[in-house]
Enzyme design. Structure first.
Site, short mmCIF file in Angstrom:
data_model
loop_
_atom_site.label_atom_id
_atom_site.label_comp_id
_atom_site.label_asym_id
_atom_site.label_seq_id
_atom_site.Cartn_x
_atom_site.Cartn_y
_atom_site.Cartn_z
N HIS A 162 -9.18 8.32 3.67
CA HIS A 162 -9.14 6.91 4.01
C HIS A 162 -10.54 6.30 4.05
O HIS A 162 -10.68 5.07 4.02
CB HIS A 162 -8.45 6.70 5.36
CG HIS A 162 -7.01 7.08 5.34
ND1 HIS A 162 -6.58 8.36 5.63
CD2 HIS A 162 -5.89 6.37 5.07
CE1 HIS A 162 -5.27 8.42 5.54
NE2 HIS A 162 -4.82 7.23 5.20
N HIS A 203 0.83 -1.21 0.00
CA HIS A 203 0.00 0.00 0.00
C HIS A 203 0.87 1.26 0.00
O HIS A 203 0.69 2.15 -0.83
CB HIS A 203 -0.90 -0.02 1.24
CG HIS A 203 -1.63 1.26 1.51
ND1 HIS A 203 -2.98 1.42 1.27
CD2 HIS A 203 -1.21 2.46 2.01
CE1 HIS A 203 -3.34 2.64 1.59
NE2 HIS A 203 -2.28 3.30 2.06
N GLU A 204 1.81 1.33 0.94
CA GLU A 204 2.59 2.56 1.09
C GLU A 204 3.48 2.81 -0.12
O GLU A 204 3.61 3.94 -0.60
CB GLU A 204 3.42 2.51 2.37
CG GLU A 204 2.60 2.44 3.64
CD GLU A 204 1.63 3.61 3.82
OE1 GLU A 204 1.81 4.65 3.16
OE2 GLU A 204 0.68 3.45 4.60
N HIS A 231 1.83 4.44 -3.07
CA HIS A 231 1.73 5.90 -3.06
C HIS A 231 2.85 6.50 -3.91
O HIS A 231 2.66 7.53 -4.58
CB HIS A 231 1.83 6.44 -1.63
CG HIS A 231 0.54 6.38 -0.87
ND1 HIS A 231 -0.64 6.91 -1.35
CD2 HIS A 231 0.24 5.85 0.35
CE1 HIS A 231 -1.60 6.72 -0.46
NE2 HIS A 231 -1.10 6.08 0.58
N GLU A 239 -5.90 6.85 -2.11
CA GLU A 239 -5.88 5.83 -1.05
C GLU A 239 -6.41 4.49 -1.56
O GLU A 239 -5.87 3.43 -1.24
CB GLU A 239 -6.71 6.30 0.14
CG GLU A 239 -5.95 7.17 1.12
CD GLU A 239 -4.80 6.43 1.77
OE1 GLU A 239 -4.96 5.28 2.20
OE2 GLU A 239 -3.71 7.01 1.85
#
Length: 532
Positions: free
Chosen positions: A434, A350-351, A354, A374
């Site tokens: 989020h 996920h991170e 970004h 997100e």
């Protein structure tokens, strides 16, 4: 490390000149087709610039504007998609980015543009002083410690109406020393606040990991042993020694070393500091490999460079995040009681996604585009988990279920967390990003698996639709391919949910054909979450 009191250290940093112009650096990345010759890429860029100039009315391109190259995608059939940011009188245009779509001969096929058409403003001389906007910005970010406020003059046109504005970045640290900040945009003529949003995007030896059992980790021989430096993918995993995250650069911390090339003890809340490093190192490799093997993407920025990964950041920091500034991934140790280290597979994927989003569509971290940002990280973090197919972390549609049990977010019915949106509404863009991401996550599940009750890998899901329809999924592999192409080819910084529907339908048509089952499913799933 405890942050300093905000009142003792808040300050505004103002450039000497009244007008502050950001230096935009063109991001040059290899084409998506590995075999494409550099000449093909260079030709595509030149043709795209010429196409914009020849079709100035279509692109809203006129006097005082310039194009700043951001990305290039070359298709196997010779088509190209060239992405530009724009400037006006040397000022960045927020919402002015565009994509030029060309056939194999360089002829213009189509265009995708962010909200701004013609970004011209009557004056580039602000009536409001930068000191004023800097002070207001700091006041609007009370949770940011050691805050520094930096105003930048821009043409703000994210809503389609260009106006001169101060985009002020408030940067500092959060409660646990993690990077924190706000972006505050102020009308440079009236002083009215236009918008404000968060600055930071809140993710071979033998490794005994916390989450994924015993894994192979790629290491590099060093004096007296080995380091957790991946010689294939280029990333290095370091111990941050619980330093405050705002002090961390790519050169910070110390690489993990071992004389035996055996790492970690496999325990949750482990006292062996290398245990978290095993998960971080292996999961970074899985994320890199997913993008490489699935899409041909060579690293986060598609430039072959590996990131720096830090574990043990801050004290009792129950979070993880990607930082473009240091091109690094930072993970905390959990809350010290119920949530362990934030290094599980889908969180890491996920991170780092970004970073992929930043290097491509650069979806603004505000409003509906922020929710899409997100959601994109949730989607591809989950797909990394499906790609790894690890028996200790069974693939599912429960995001961050390992480090935040039973789960942080879920895809089949996002509202089960009590905050996320299942369906689009006119007010969804006002939610925290989020939670507005729930619309995109729900769409992804419906398009992948369909509506109704279903048990997958031992987990029972029951996904409703918002319009009472029945949706039959076509599998997450196909939908992920569609979403990646939509992100990298058709989305821009101001894409909203309606725009995401259009972008993903374009991508589905490219990959599977207009009116194919995949195309129809993408459309049906969007309608099922009330995006029409």
């Amino acid at each position: 490390m405890s942050p300093t009191s905000p009142s003792a250290s808040r300050r505004a940093r103002i450039a000497g000149a009244t007008t502050v112009i950001a230096a935009l650096v063109a991001v040059t990345v290899p084409a998506a087709t590995a075999s494409a010759a550099p000449a093909g890429r260079d030709a595509a860029i030149a043709q795209a610039r010429a196409n914009v100039a020849r079709n100035a009315g279509v692109f809203g391109f006129g006097d005082g504007q310039d194009l700043v190259l951001k990305d290039v995608v070359l298709d196997d059939d010779g088509s190209s998609h060239v992405r530009f940011d724009r400037t006006y009188q040397g000022l960045p245009v927020v919402g002015g980015d565009l994509v030029v779509h060309q056939d194999a001969r360089g002829r213009l096929k189509d265009s995708t543009r962010a909200a701004a058409h013609d970004p011209a403003v009557t004056s580039t001389s602000p009536a409001v002083a930068p000191q004023t906007t800097a002070g207001k910005a700091i006041a609007s970010a009370p949770g940011v410690h050691d805050a520094v406020s930096t105003p930048e003059l821009v043409v703000w046109a994210a809503d389609g109406t260009p106006r001169l504005a101060w985009r002020t970045t408030v940067a500092g640290t959060g409660e646990h020393g993690q990077p924190a900040g706000r972006i505050v945009v102020t009308d440079a003529t009236t002083g009215d606040e236009i918008e404000a949003y968060d600055k930071e995007h809140q993710a071979s030896g033998t490794g005994h990991s916390e989450y994924t059992g015993d894994v192979t980790v790629d290491t590099t021989p060093a004096a007296g042993g080995y380091t957790l430096t991946d010689p294939v993918r280029g990333h290095v995993t370091k111990d941050a020694h619980n330093a405050a995250a705002d002090t961390i650069t790519a050169a910070s911390g110390t690489p993990f070393t071992s004389t035996t090339n055996v790492w970690g003890d496999g325990k949750k809340f482990s006292t062996d500091r290398s245990t978290a490093a095993v998960d971080a190192h292996a999961n970074t490799a899985w994320t890199y490999d997913y993008y490489k093997k699935t899409f041909g993407r060579n690293g986060i920025k598609n430039d072959g460079k590996g990131a720096t990964v830090f574990v043990h950041v801050g004290t009792n920091w129950d979070n993880a995040q990607w930082s473009d500034d240091c091109f690094c991934m930072m993970t905390g140790d959990g809350n010290g009681s119920t949530d362990p280290e934030q290094v599980d597979l889908d969180t890491m994927g996920h991170e780092m996604t970004h970073g992929v989003t930043s290097a491509t569509a650069n979806l603004r971290y505000s409003g509906e585009s922020g929710g899409l940002n997100e959601s994109t990280s949730d989607i591809f973090g989950t797909m990394v988990e499906w790609f790894a197919n690890n028996k200790f972390d069974t693939p599912d549609y429960l995001f961050s279920d390992q480090s935040t049990p039973p789960w942080l977010r879920r895809f089949d019915k996002p509202s089960l967390d009590g905050k996320s949106a299942d369906c689009w509404s006119a007010t969804v863009g006002k939610l925290n990003v989020h939670y507005s991401s729930g619309v995109g996550n729900h769409w992804f599940y419906l398009a992948s698996e369909g509506s109704g009750s279903k048990t997958i890998n031992g987990v029972t899901y029951n996904s409703p639709t918002c319009n009472g329809s029945k949706v039959t999924g076509v599998g997450n592999q196909k939908i992920a391919r569609i979403w990646y192409r939509a992100l990298t080819v058709y989305m821009t910084s101001t894409t909203n949910y309606k725009g995401a529907r259009t972008a993903s339908l374009n991508a589905a048509s490219d990959l599977y054909g207009l009116n194919s089952p995949e195309y129809k499913t993408v459309a049906a799933a969007w309608s099922a979450v009330k995006v029409n």
